[in-house]
Design an enzyme around this catalytic site. Structure first.
Site, PDB file in Angstrom:
ATOM      1  N   GLY A  35       0.840  -1.207   0.000  1.00 62.65           N
ATOM      2  CA  GLY A  35       0.000   0.000   0.000  1.00 62.65           C
ATOM      3  C   GLY A  35       0.864   1.240   0.000  1.00 62.65           C
ATOM      4  O   GLY A  35       0.575   2.221   0.689  1.00 62.65           O
ATOM      5  N   ALA A  36       1.932   1.216  -0.817  1.00 61.07           N
ATOM      6  CA  ALA A  36       2.927   2.294  -0.783  1.00 61.07           C
ATOM      7  C   ALA A  36       2.575   3.457  -1.698  1.00 61.07           C
ATOM      8  O   ALA A  36       3.347   4.409  -1.809  1.00 61.07           O
ATOM      9  CB  ALA A  36       4.292   1.725  -1.171  1.00 61.07           C
TER      10      ALA A  36
ATOM     11  N   TYR B 212     -14.480  -4.830   9.216  1.00 63.16           N
ATOM     12  CA  TYR B 212     -13.139  -4.209   9.073  1.00 63.16           C
ATOM     13  C   TYR B 212     -12.346  -4.389  10.362  1.00 63.16           C
ATOM     14  O   TYR B 212     -11.195  -4.839  10.353  1.00 63.16           O
ATOM     15  CB  TYR B 212     -13.313  -2.720   8.744  1.00 63.16           C
ATOM     16  CG  TYR B 212     -12.052  -1.882   8.840  1.00 63.16           C
ATOM     17  CD1 TYR B 212     -11.118  -1.860   7.801  1.00 63.16           C
ATOM     18  CD2 TYR B 212     -11.795  -1.091   9.965  1.00 63.16           C
ATOM     19  CE1 TYR B 212      -9.966  -1.082   7.887  1.00 63.16           C
ATOM     20  CE2 TYR B 212     -10.653  -0.318  10.062  1.00 63.16           C
ATOM     21  CZ  TYR B 212      -9.741  -0.308   9.017  1.00 63.16           C
ATOM     22  OH  TYR B 212      -8.594   0.463   9.107  1.00 63.16           O
TER      23      TYR B 212
ATOM     24  N   GLY C 209      -1.375   7.768   0.999  1.00 62.09           N
ATOM     25  CA  GLY C 209      -1.634   7.756   2.441  1.00 62.09           C
ATOM     26  C   GLY C 209      -0.374   7.541   3.257  1.00 62.09           C
ATOM     27  O   GLY C 209       0.696   8.062   2.948  1.00 62.09           O
TER      28      GLY C 209
ATOM     29  N   GLY D 197       1.323   4.742   3.600  1.00 61.37           N
ATOM     30  CA  GLY D 197       2.318   3.854   2.981  1.00 61.37           C
ATOM     31  C   GLY D 197       3.385   4.633   2.237  1.00 61.37           C
ATOM     32  O   GLY D 197       4.571   4.325   2.318  1.00 61.37           O
TER      33      GLY D 197
ATOM     34  N   SER E 280      -5.551  -1.536  13.729  1.00 56.75           N
ATOM     35  CA  SER E 280      -6.467  -0.419  13.966  1.00 56.75           C
ATOM     36  C   SER E 280      -7.128  -0.581  15.328  1.00 56.75           C
ATOM     37  O   SER E 280      -7.623  -1.662  15.668  1.00 56.75           O
ATOM     38  CB  SER E 280      -7.541  -0.354  12.884  1.00 56.75           C
ATOM     39  OG  SER E 280      -8.532   0.580  13.248  1.00 56.75           O
TER      40      SER E 280
HETATM   41  N1  LIG Z   1      -6.238   6.418   8.240  1.00 55.48           N
HETATM   42  C1  LIG Z   1      -6.553   6.016   9.454  1.00 55.48           C
HETATM   43  O1  LIG Z   1      -7.112   6.758  10.274  1.00 55.48           O
HETATM   44  C2  LIG Z   1      -6.193   4.622   9.884  1.00 55.48           C
HETATM   45  C3  LIG Z   1      -6.405   4.256  11.222  1.00 55.48           C
HETATM   46  C4  LIG Z   1      -6.068   2.977  11.638  1.00 55.48           C
HETATM   47  C5  LIG Z   1      -5.491   2.100  10.735  1.00 55.48           C
HETATM   48  N2  LIG Z   1      -5.320   2.473   9.428  1.00 55.48           N
HETATM   49  C6  LIG Z   1      -4.695   1.508   8.510  1.00 55.48           C
HETATM   50  O2  LIG Z   1      -3.567   2.132   7.924  1.00 55.48           O
HETATM   51  C7  LIG Z   1      -3.233   1.443   6.707  1.00 55.48           C
HETATM   52  C8  LIG Z   1      -2.922   2.458   5.619  1.00 55.48           C
HETATM   53  O3  LIG Z   1      -4.119   3.090   5.233  1.00 55.48           O
HETATM   54  P1  LIG Z   1      -4.228   4.631   4.893  1.00 55.48           P
HETATM   55  O4  LIG Z   1      -4.896   5.261   6.022  1.00 55.48           O
HETATM   56  O5  LIG Z   1      -2.915   5.176   4.442  1.00 55.48           O
HETATM   57  O6  LIG Z   1      -5.287   4.577   3.687  1.00 55.48           O
HETATM   58  P2  LIG Z   1      -5.169   4.702   2.110  1.00 55.48           P
HETATM   59  O7  LIG Z   1      -4.627   6.018   1.747  1.00 55.48           O
HETATM   60  O8  LIG Z   1      -6.508   4.315   1.612  1.00 55.48           O
HETATM   61  O9  LIG Z   1      -4.081   3.611   1.702  1.00 55.48           O
HETATM   62  C9  LIG Z   1      -4.389   2.251   1.544  1.00 55.48           C
HETATM   63  C10 LIG Z   1      -3.347   1.608   0.663  1.00 55.48           C
HETATM   64  O10 LIG Z   1      -3.663   0.208   0.528  1.00 55.48           O
HETATM   65  C11 LIG Z   1      -3.656  -0.121  -0.857  1.00 55.48           C
HETATM   66  N3  LIG Z   1      -4.580  -1.216  -1.168  1.00 55.48           N
HETATM   67  C12 LIG Z   1      -5.887  -1.344  -0.801  1.00 55.48           C
HETATM   68  N4  LIG Z   1      -6.409  -2.456  -1.357  1.00 55.48           N
HETATM   69  C13 LIG Z   1      -5.425  -3.049  -2.069  1.00 55.48           C
HETATM   70  C14 LIG Z   1      -5.346  -4.205  -2.877  1.00 55.48           C
HETATM   71  N5  LIG Z   1      -6.407  -5.013  -3.065  1.00 55.48           N
HETATM   72  N6  LIG Z   1      -4.182  -4.509  -3.479  1.00 55.48           N
HETATM   73  C15 LIG Z   1      -3.103  -3.718  -3.328  1.00 55.48           C
HETATM   74  N7  LIG Z   1      -3.099  -2.590  -2.585  1.00 55.48           N
HETATM   75  C16 LIG Z   1      -4.249  -2.260  -1.965  1.00 55.48           C
HETATM   76  C17 LIG Z   1      -4.104   1.147  -1.550  1.00 55.48           C
HETATM   77  O11 LIG Z   1      -3.757   1.075  -2.905  1.00 55.48           O
HETATM   78  P3  LIG Z   1      -4.603   1.881  -4.040  1.00 55.48           P
HETATM   79  O12 LIG Z   1      -4.005   3.256  -4.013  1.00 55.48           O
HETATM   80  O13 LIG Z   1      -4.342   1.137  -5.295  1.00 55.48           O
HETATM   81  O14 LIG Z   1      -6.037   1.850  -3.614  1.00 55.48           O
HETATM   82  C18 LIG Z   1      -3.340   2.191  -0.744  1.00 55.48           C
HETATM   83  O15 LIG Z   1      -2.007   2.298  -1.224  1.00 55.48           O
HETATM   84  C19 LIG Z   1      -4.423   0.539   6.406  1.00 55.48           C
HETATM   85  O16 LIG Z   1      -4.107  -0.794   6.773  1.00 55.48           O
HETATM   86  C20 LIG Z   1      -5.525   1.076   7.313  1.00 55.48           C
HETATM   87  O17 LIG Z   1      -6.454   0.072   7.643  1.00 55.48           O
HETATM   88  C21 LIG Z   1      -5.650   3.703   8.986  1.00 55.48           C
END
Ligand SMILES: NC(=O)c1ccc[n+]([C@@H]2O[C@H](COP(=O)([O-])OP(=O)(O)OC[C@H]3O[C@@H](n4cnc5c(N)ncnc54)[C@H](OP(=O)(O)O)[C@@H]3O)[C@@H](O)[C@H]2O)c1
Length: 297
Positions: A14-15, A180, A18, A20, A143
């Protein structure tokens, strides 16, 4: 592991955006050879260009996979093995939220497929490289929603995620936020079980909740009522760079060299839901998860 990552290979899933991308940028800044996992070549290339420009580190590679597709994950692991013998840091950061129940190409409910099975399969396929690179670290992004699955926390009583080993695929009960959070609980619990199995290998595995961070997943999780206010709400959340600190800390802090099987909220060790410490349930979940990805228990 010190803050200097020259000579170290780090993979981040997920790099492409966000947290990543922010995690990858910081690891690259410290000199690591980065392997970015992207869903598409175009998004991977955009992330690579951003990171090289921001850090001046040209050692940034892209591998592509759809983490909802187990055959794609197996090809990804093969692709990594063709390029590298060792892996020093694996950040399982990719995650997703879905409003409606949907199935992956493997017939798995999507939260389970992307948020739990994908890291489990990828990590186990890369364990040989991690052990070859030891001391090495696995960092899972969990999370804290697993402790309270309510989106709007105005009432007092938290509603923790629960685990139904007879309905891992959520066929009988589907509430998006709960599913989730349950997948994140499963990730945490199998992380605890993996830490036990890796004792003595020099490979650690820890899980972190990054804090509520202004990324795309917040848009996906928000209810229609909240949507009009999201722009304002996001200004009060952590930036992706701030949210990335939890993973960067677990991946690099010298004092965590031997710390394994722990849960952190941001950079502080924390207590996870009581059920997560039940070793018998962890082992049942490990067995069920192994079956779902076709690996030995
Ligand atoms: N943001 C928060 O408040 C929060 C809080 C607690 C935990 N988290 C966790 O933090 C982590 C990072 O999330 P984020 O907040 O940075 O959100 P984000 O911006 O939505 O990033 C998610 C990343 O995961 C990738 N991804 C999703 N489905 C995929 C798939 N089927 N195959 C390959 N890549 C996939 C996305 O790729 P695409 O760009 O191609 O979609 C994106 O790069 C996640 O595990 C999330 O559950 C977030």
């Amino acid at each position: 592991m010190s803050g200097d990552l020259h000579g170290r290979v780090c993979m981040v899933t997920g790099a492409t955006g966000g947290m990543g991308r922010a995690i990858s940028t910081e690891l690259a800044r410290r000199g690591a050879t980065m392997v970015l996992l992207a869903r598409s070549p175009a998004s991977g290339e955009a992330a690579r260009n951003h990171i090289v420009a921001a850090t001046g580190n040209p050692r940034v590679e892209v591998l592509t996979a759809d983490l909802a597709d187990q055959s794609s994950i197996r090809r990804l692991a093969d692709g990594f093995h063709q390029r590298h013998d060792q892996l020093h840091v694996l950040v399982n950061n990719a995650g997703a939220h879905f409003r409606r129940r949907a199935l992956s190409v493997d017939g798995i409910e999507m939260h389970l497929a992307v948020n739990h099975l994908s890291w489990f399969l990828l990590t186990r396929l890369l364990l040989d490289s991690l052990e070859a690179g030891a001391p090495a670290r696995i960092v899972n992004i969990g999370s804290q929603s697993m402790a309270d699955t309510r989106r709007v926390k105005i009432r007092r009583t938290p509603r923790p995620a629960t685990l139904d080993l007879d309905d891992l695929n959520s066929e009988h009960n589907f509430q998006p936020m709960t599913v989730y959070a349950t997948a994140k609980l499963e990730m945490l619990m199998c992380g605890y079980a993996l830490a036990r199995r890796l004792t003595g290998t020099g490979v650690t595995v820890n899980t972190a909740h990054p804090g509520i961070t202004a990324t795309n997943i917040v848009d996906a999780i928000s209810t229609p009522v909240l949507k009009p206010f999201l722009g304002t709400i996001k200004r009060f959340l952590l930036t992706p760079e701030q949210g990335a600190q939890a993973a960067i800390h677990l991946a690099t802090a010298p004092e965590l060299e031997t710390t394994t099987g722990h849960y952190f909220i941001k950079q502080t060790e924390a207590h996870s839901p009581d059920i997560s410490y039940n070793i018998a349930v962890q082992e049942q979940l490990w067995a069920a998860t192994s079956d779902l990805v076709g690996l030995p228990r």
